[in-house]
Design a protein around this motif. Structure first.
Motif, PDB file in Angstrom:
ATOM      1  N   ARG A  32      10.549   2.590  -2.537  1.00  0.00           N
ATOM      2  CA  ARG A  32       9.461   0.908  -2.744  1.00  0.00           C
ATOM      3  C   ARG A  32       8.044   1.950  -3.204  1.00  0.00           C
ATOM      4  NH1 ARG A  32       8.943   0.117   3.664  1.00  0.00           N
ATOM      5  NH2 ARG A  32      10.093  -0.901   2.908  1.00  0.00           N
ATOM      6  N   ILE A  62       7.361   2.640  -6.480  1.00  0.00           N
ATOM      7  CA  ILE A  62       7.799   2.497  -7.321  1.00  0.00           C
ATOM      8  C   ILE A  62       7.358   0.921  -7.735  1.00  0.00           C
ATOM      9  CG2 ILE A  62       9.171   2.068  -9.547  1.00  0.00           C
ATOM     10  CD1 ILE A  62      10.413   4.845  -9.788  1.00  0.00           C
ATOM     11  N   ASP A  63       8.280  -0.090  -5.963  1.00  0.00           N
ATOM     12  CA  ASP A  63       8.608  -1.138  -6.183  1.00  0.00           C
ATOM     13  C   ASP A  63       6.623  -1.522  -6.110  1.00  0.00           C
ATOM     14  OD1 ASP A  63      10.934  -1.561  -6.494  1.00  0.00           O
ATOM     15  OD2 ASP A  63      10.961  -1.798  -5.084  1.00  0.00           O
ATOM     16  N   GLY A  64       6.139  -0.892  -5.428  1.00  0.00           N
ATOM     17  CA  GLY A  64       4.486  -1.284  -5.282  1.00  0.00           C
ATOM     18  C   GLY A  64       4.042  -0.963  -6.435  1.00  0.00           C
ATOM     19  N   SER A 107       4.323  -4.233  -7.974  1.00  0.00           N
ATOM     20  CA  SER A 107       4.517  -5.443  -7.905  1.00  0.00           C
ATOM     21  C   SER A 107       2.965  -5.712  -8.512  1.00  0.00           C
ATOM     22  CB  SER A 107       4.609  -5.367  -6.648  1.00  0.00           C
ATOM     23  OG  SER A 107       3.479  -4.765  -5.612  1.00  0.00           O
TER      24      SER A 107
END
Lengths: 344, 201
Positions: free
Chosen positions: A4, A6-8, A11
């Motif tokens: 999560r 890394i996803d943050g 994005s």
């Protein structure tokens, strides 16, 4: 959790690189980030794909009206309407401005102290018969609403309150020990910190099934001034179901597969394992406007099993018709089940 | 491959994520574990050479195999390996084919895609939703969004990134929303053998 994070970052990169001008040093920083770990690059490509997909929403854009950019017109018009046309003489204007600031500050301070921090403005979510809705709350806890349900979310700096006004909902709560998560349903309150559970309002009781972690369950009155339930109330742990009814409160262990059965609605299914035909019909009727009716008490106690689409009572009727030799009569409003021998 | 080519190539593999997640749910209970395995699989994809990329005939088959292997590795790395999960994963090597057959008709048409996007946006927290609507639906620039809502541009950027991440999570969630138009055509869900309504008792 790492994923999560890394996803943050990914994005954020997508949004940053999509803004009008990207200086070369920012671009270089991005490339270094991507090169540091293939998961970074992959996460970026994945988020970017969503960004591109979201462009399709422009198809929903209202058609332009006239030369003015259409979508901003109402806001602009509104702003103009509110612009002051009559001006007070200068000293009085200053006084009025000062008064206004004071009033706003006082009201703000009062509201804050009453627990109405920003985002406290409640929001109501509802589903129709046969509906389903997933909602992400400001703290990223997730609520799923089952058929014909309604709830109200009231968050502030001290507590996260959800009023289940009708129906059934599941909650995946993000841990925040400073702000307990409280669900109220009729006279029952459920308090959680970080956990996963399902709450269903029945005609005369409230059921709380705990999937993960621990919740405390107590009467609504126990939720005092701070509007959280004292942790000393009975706790319900994962794998148990609490049933609160006027007659009393009991907790029991889930039967094998019961958890899966209760939550089958997440996938739009109904899952029976030895329930009576009457119970099954009642379940189907929560999801459909066209009601299943059992005209023959002799068959109501028939035990059935299987998995069905909740919004397709017709298929269910056909299956029991074939399997148990029942008679099915369909009208626009009802599907009536009868025993084979009984005359219609 | 240049960046634009990589992007287009990578997209072909992203389509299957909701099905892959539904598949992984059979062995991995924790959503964070599933997220790790999926991310790991995509990273493996990017490490392939151009020649290896050329050789992939079916992106779907390739992704199922990759995810399967990544899940095995993930379970092995755990301090305490749950034998149940391992056994199930090994036994399911054959299920893959079944999953593929059942998902052959997995196609999202434009109308369904729009529904999915709208549903994702409806699920967002209020603030995120507003910012994303102005930016993507009405095509405002970040600066204009900031002016319209009276917030700092930096805040707009933060909210947009958050909205984007949450939308991705929603769009990629294991397919299980029965009301989405994709329901009937994505049976790779937990129906596992029970989809036959006749199988009572």
């Amino acid at each position: 959790m790492r994923t999560r994070a890394i996803d943050g970052e990914a994005s954020e990169w997508v949004v940053r690189l999509e803004s009008t001008s990207v200086p070369p040093e920012v671009r270089a920083e991005f490339e270094a980030w991507c090169a540091a770990d293939p998961r970074h690059h992959a996460a970026y490509l994945r988020q970017r794909d969503t960004w591109t997909r979201l462009d399709r929403l422009q198809a929903l854009r209202p058609p332009p009206a006239g030369l003015e950019e259409p979508n901003r017109l109402p806001l602009r018009a509104w702003a103009q309407r509110r612009s002051p046309r009559t001006r007070l003489p200068y000293p009085r204007r200053r006084l009025a401005a000062l008064a206004a600031v004071l009033v706003v500050a006082c009201v703000g301070w009062l509201l804050w102290n009453l627990g109405f921090a920003p985002e406290a403005a409640g929001e109501t979510y509802a589903t129709v018969v046969g509906g389903f809705q997933r909602v992400i709350l400001p703290d990223e806890s997730v609520i799923e609403l089952n058929t014909d349900s309604q709830l109200r979310v009231e968050f502030d700096s001290r507590r996260r309150l959800v009023q289940l006004e009708r129906g059934e909902a599941s909650f995946s709560v993000v841990r925040d020990s400073a702000r307990p998560f409280v669900v109220m349903a009729e006279e029952t309150a459920v308090r959680a910190v970080g956990t996963q559970f399902n709450v269903r309002r029945r005609a005369d009781s409230v059921e709380v099934m705990v999937v993960e972690g621990i919740v405390a369950v107590g009467p609504r009155e126990a939720v005092g001034g701070a509007r959280t339930l004292h942790p000393s109330f009975p706790v319900v742990t994962a794998g148990n179901i609490a049933i609160a009814a006027p007659a009393g409160f009991k907790v029991r262990e889930l039967e094998p597969d019961e958890g899966q059965r209760v939550l089958a609605w997440h996938s739009g299914m109904l899952f029976f394992e030895g329930q009576t035909l009457a119970e099954a019909a009642e379940e189907f009727n929560r999801y459909n406007r066209r009601k299943l009716a059992i005209a023959d008490p002799a068959i109501a106690a028939l035990r059935i099993g299987g998995q069905f689409r909740s919004t397709n009572a017709e298929v269910f009727a056909r299956v029991v018709e074939r399997r148990y030799g029942l008679q099915v009569t369909e009208t626009t409003e009802r599907i009536v089940l009868r025993g084979a021998e009984s005359s219609p | 491959m240049n960046e634009a080519d990589t992007c287009a190539w990578f997209r072909r593999f992203l389509h299957y994520e909701p099905q892959l997640r539904a598949y992984l749910r059979r062995f991995l209970r924790d959503d964070d574990d599933i997220a790790d395995v999926v991310q790991d699989s995509y990273a493996r994809l990017l490490l392939l050479s151009d020649a290896e990329r050329e050789r992939i005939r079916s992106p779907r088959a390739f992704m199922f195999t990759t995810v399967h292997n990544a899940a095995v590795d993930h379970l092995r790395r755990r301090p305490v390996v749950s034998l149940d999960a391992m056994a199930e994963l090994e036994a399911s090597a054959l299920l893959e084919e079944e999953v593929q057959i059942r998902s052959l008709d997995f196609e999202i048409d434009a109308r369904q895609e729009l529904d999915r996007l709208q549903r994702a946006i409806a699920a967002l927290p209020k603030r995120c939703r507003e910012v994303l609507r102005l930016r993507k639906l009405l095509g405002f620039s970040q600066k204009e969004v900031a002016a319209e809502l009276g917030i700092a541009e930096h805040t707009v950027e933060k909210q947009l990134a958050r909205a984007l991440r949450l939308c991705t999570e929603l769009l990629m969630a294991a397919v299980e929303d029965p009301k989405s138009g994709t329901y009937g055509s994505t049976p790779a869900r937990q129906c596992g053998g029970r989809q036959d309504a006749d199988s009572s008792d």
